[in-house]
Write a protein that holds these residues in place. Structure first.
Motif, mmCIF file in Angstrom:
data_model
loop_
_atom_site.group_PDB
_atom_site.id
_atom_site.type_symbol
_atom_site.label_atom_id
_atom_site.label_comp_id
_atom_site.label_asym_id
_atom_site.label_seq_id
_atom_site.Cartn_x
_atom_site.Cartn_y
_atom_site.Cartn_z
ATOM 1 N N LYS A 117 5.475 5.779 5.315
ATOM 2 C CA LYS A 117 4.339 5.351 6.139
ATOM 3 C C LYS A 117 3.558 6.546 6.656
ATOM 4 C CE LYS A 117 5.959 4.978 10.965
ATOM 5 N NZ LYS A 117 5.971 4.179 12.189
ATOM 6 N N GLN A 118 4.239 7.664 6.826
ATOM 7 C CA GLN A 118 3.518 8.832 7.332
ATOM 8 C C GLN A 118 4.279 10.078 6.951
ATOM 9 O OE1 GLN A 118 3.817 7.890 11.537
ATOM 10 N NE2 GLN A 118 3.824 10.003 12.178
ATOM 11 N N ASN A 124 -0.630 11.768 9.174
ATOM 12 C CA ASN A 124 -1.879 11.038 8.920
ATOM 13 C C ASN A 124 -1.710 9.527 8.892
ATOM 14 O OD1 ASN A 124 -3.756 13.023 8.807
ATOM 15 N ND2 ASN A 124 -3.810 13.175 6.596
ATOM 16 N N ASN A 125 -0.668 9.071 8.233
ATOM 17 C CA ASN A 125 -0.477 7.631 8.056
ATOM 18 C C ASN A 125 -1.683 7.003 7.367
ATOM 19 O OD1 ASN A 125 0.220 4.919 8.281
ATOM 20 N ND2 ASN A 125 1.216 5.228 10.261
ATOM 21 N N GLN A 126 -2.030 7.515 6.190
ATOM 22 C CA GLN A 126 -3.231 7.050 5.484
ATOM 23 C C GLN A 126 -3.002 6.766 4.001
ATOM 24 O OE1 GLN A 126 -6.176 10.146 5.799
ATOM 25 N NE2 GLN A 126 -6.215 10.118 8.032
#
Ligand code: FAD
Ligand code: FAD
Lengths: 249, 309
Positions: A117-118, A124-126
């Protein structure tokens, strides 16, 4: 079903990082590097899907410097079948990484892509969400449970208020949260075997992807330090200080 | 310059994080529009129109948006947002789920979890669990940004009188569907909005022992949080985790009980105004950030504290 797992080489989570004196970034010289912990969880989930007979092949991919081959070998030792390194020495943004992963998805046609997830360096978590957008797939982010059945996958997600379950059509993107599973350790025989598993090296150019970015890191600074306060001797003294000195209760 | 803020809501009420996000938009400057995407969210739109500083509220009411599925909401935001200078959402689990998808559709890099606005194109954000602060500049035509609530004081929920406008755009990607959710029910304040937070760690030993913390929290009007170790061990549910990969809190008072103070935990609470640590190990790193440290057994200290406050 083929599962693609994306892993990132990052500073080990136990390392206390230091900002460079010229504020150009974080000092990564001679620092221990590891697989991002959320990516370990992603690899573990894929291996469990293979053990259950749901997945037939696990391909791991990393975007990064040639040294990221170490983390790819770790993933191979944990049970992945083959690896792809998209080699780039640059600091790529999440969008650039997502575009490169999209090119790998086009090439490999996985039914499920699992990411962390990050990343614990850039936080960032993107990337997973961006890959989902670029591929037009559904996304199950922050997963604490993943169940494949037929041509769909049910993903239970950790959300601010509790937990949510969504159903996604395959192919789909999943990003892992902490409670999805507890990753295993690689055994010595498996580490030896992993050395012989295939590892393909590609470049952004070969994949036809531009990694240009709209973001620029201007500087990186150390955060304002918080100094230690005092030790109190009793609960009574603590309550007195909170009432009369800090005035917060 | 016009900024689009994505409202955080449950079709009934506007979540407080929206007010912090509008505050960040106000720092950037320019007109502020708020998008309410949902189903039957009329009350949310009305409330959003009252938020101080908001010029216009856009309402997209459609069954496809009822559960904020990113496959449906992101194309809507990308379509509407293309004409704006900035798109902002709170860095909640919902904002984090949707906004990167929007950024990718607009072909721009996102800037995650900003904690300050330096100028209309330059922002600060923590990286490496808050152990470094990066200043990031964006040259994107539309700047896509998530906002860490603790970095911005909320604007007033009342005082505005924005126009409310319906938008017809319906996107239903058909790739995802909502199955169900299990939401934690609690009479205590919400963790990220509470003035006081009492958190427990592995030192609590089991879930039942959290009753001591609930008793203290109820006396103080506080929310209750936890370390990852306490959540992983099953003492309490995941929505209580504070830290780098859980919730970020910055209350007036944070009381850490039986928590060692790993960097990943500190990342979620070290901006609290006053930090108290109760831990029986005087070497525990939590004491390095605590304003008031008490070296003692928590099972004696917490009940005593309940009786004294
Ligand atoms: C000092 C410094 C500052 C930086 N500042 C910025 C910045 O402000 N903005 C910015 O966008 N980038 C910045 N970068 C680049 C950043 O480190 C990341 O490489 C990039 O943003 C990728 O996103 P992420 O790792 O945060 O992805 P996340 O979205 O946090 O990662 C989620 C998951 O995506 C997958 N993934 C991510 N990267 C890779 C990879 N390389 N290979 C395979 N899988 C991967 C993994 O499964 C990972 O668990 C900076 C780098 C440094 C060193
Ligand atoms: C990728 C990743 C992400 C993470 N994200 C997070 C996160 O978001 N949040 C988070 O919290 N952690 C996170 N962690 C975990 C973090 O590294 C620590 O493991 C965790 O915070 C430890 O929790 P703890 O302090 O409760 O447990 P411990 O470190 O075991 O500490 C327990 C403490 O309780 C004290 N204690 C025990 N009994 C008593 C007693 N009777 N009276 C008083 N004191 C007592 C002990 O002295 C000890 O200091 C993450 C880790 C990784 C790898």
């Amino acid at each position: 079903m083929r599962v693609l797992v994306s892993i990132k080489r990052v500073v080990d989570y136990n390392v206390k990082i230091r900002v460079k004196a010229d504020n150009s970034g974080v000092d990564l010289a001679n620092v221990k590097m590891s697989m991002n912990p959320f990516c370990e969880i992603a690899v573990e989930e894929a291996v469990r899907l293979k053990e259950k007979g749901v997945a037939t092949e696990i391909v791991v991919v990393s975007v990064g410097p040639s040294t990221a081959q170490e983390q790819l070998r770790t993933a191979l030792a944990l049970g992945a079948d083959r690896a792809i390194l998209v080699e780039s020495a640059e600091d790529l943004t999440s969008l650039a990484v997502a575009k490169l992963l999209k090119a790998v998805v086009d090439k490999e046609q996985p039914q499920l892509v699992i990411l962390g997830k990050q990343a614990i360096d850039s936080d960032n978590n993107q990337t997973g969400q961006m890959l989902a957008a670029l591929s037009g797939y559904g996304q199950g982010t922050f997963a604490s449970k993943v169940e494949v059945s037929g041509d769909s996958v049910a993903v239970t997600r950790e959300i601010d208020g509790g937990a949510q379950t969504v159903s996604l059509k395959l192919p789909a993107i999943v990003t892992t949260d902490l409670r999805l599973n507890e990753p295993r350790y690689a055994s010595l025989p498996n580490i030896m075997k992993a050395k012989k598993k295939p590892l393909e090296v590609l470049t952004p150019d070969a994949l036809g992807v531009s990694t240009a970015s709209t973001n620029k890191t201007v500087k990186v600074e150390a955060p304002a330090a918080r100094s230690a306060g005092i030790k109190v001797k009793s609960v009574a003294e603590l309550v007195e200080k909170l009432k009369n000195e800090a005035k917060v209760i | 310059m016009t900024i689009l803020v994505i409202a955080e809501h449950d079709n009934k009420v506007v979540a407080p994080a929206t007010l912090n996000t509008v505050a960040a938009a106000a720092k950037i400057g320019g007109d502020i529009h708020v998008l309410v995407a949902g189903q039957g969210a009329g009350a949310v739109a009305e409330a959003a129109a009252k938020i101080a500083g908001v010029a216009k509220v856009l309402v997209a009411d459609n069954a496809a948006y009822a559960h904020q599925l990113p496959e449906n909401v992101a194309p809507l935001v990308a379509e509407l947002g293309a004409g704006y200078s900035h798109i902002l959402a709170a860095a909640t689990s919902n904002g984090k789920n949707i906004l990167p998808r929007v950024a990718a559709q607009l072909e721009v890099d996102q800037i995650s979890e900003i904690i300050s606005v330096e100028s209309a194109d330059t922002f600060k954000r923590p990286i490496y669990a808050g152990n470094a602060i990066a200043t990031v500049q964006s040259n994107a035509a539309v700047k896509v940004i998530t906002v860490r609530a603790t970095g911005f004081d909320p604007v007033a929920a009342e005082g505005g009188s924005a126009a409310v406008e319906a938008v017809a755009a319906a996107h239903n990607a058909g790739t995802s569907s909502f199955v169900g959710e299990e939401l934690a029910k609690s009479d205590r304040p919400e963790l990220t909005a509470a003035k006081i937070v009492v958190s427990g760690g592995r030192g609590m030993q089991n879930g039942d022992n959290f009753k001591h913390l609930y008793a203290l929290a109820d006396k103080l009007g506080a929310a209750v949080g936890a370390s990852r170790a306490a959540v992983d061990a099953g003492f309490v549910p995941n929505d209580m985790q504070v830290g780098q990969t859980g919730k970020i809190v910055a209350p007036q008072l944070y009381i850490a009980v039986g928590i060692s103070g790993a960097i990943q935990h500190l990342a979620g609470m070290k901006d609290s105004k006053v930090i108290v640590a109760i831990n029986k190990d005087e070497e525990a790193p939590i004491f390095q950030v605590a304003d008031y440290g008490l070296v003692t057994d928590l099972f004696e200290a917490v009940p005593e504290m309940v009786s004294l406050v």
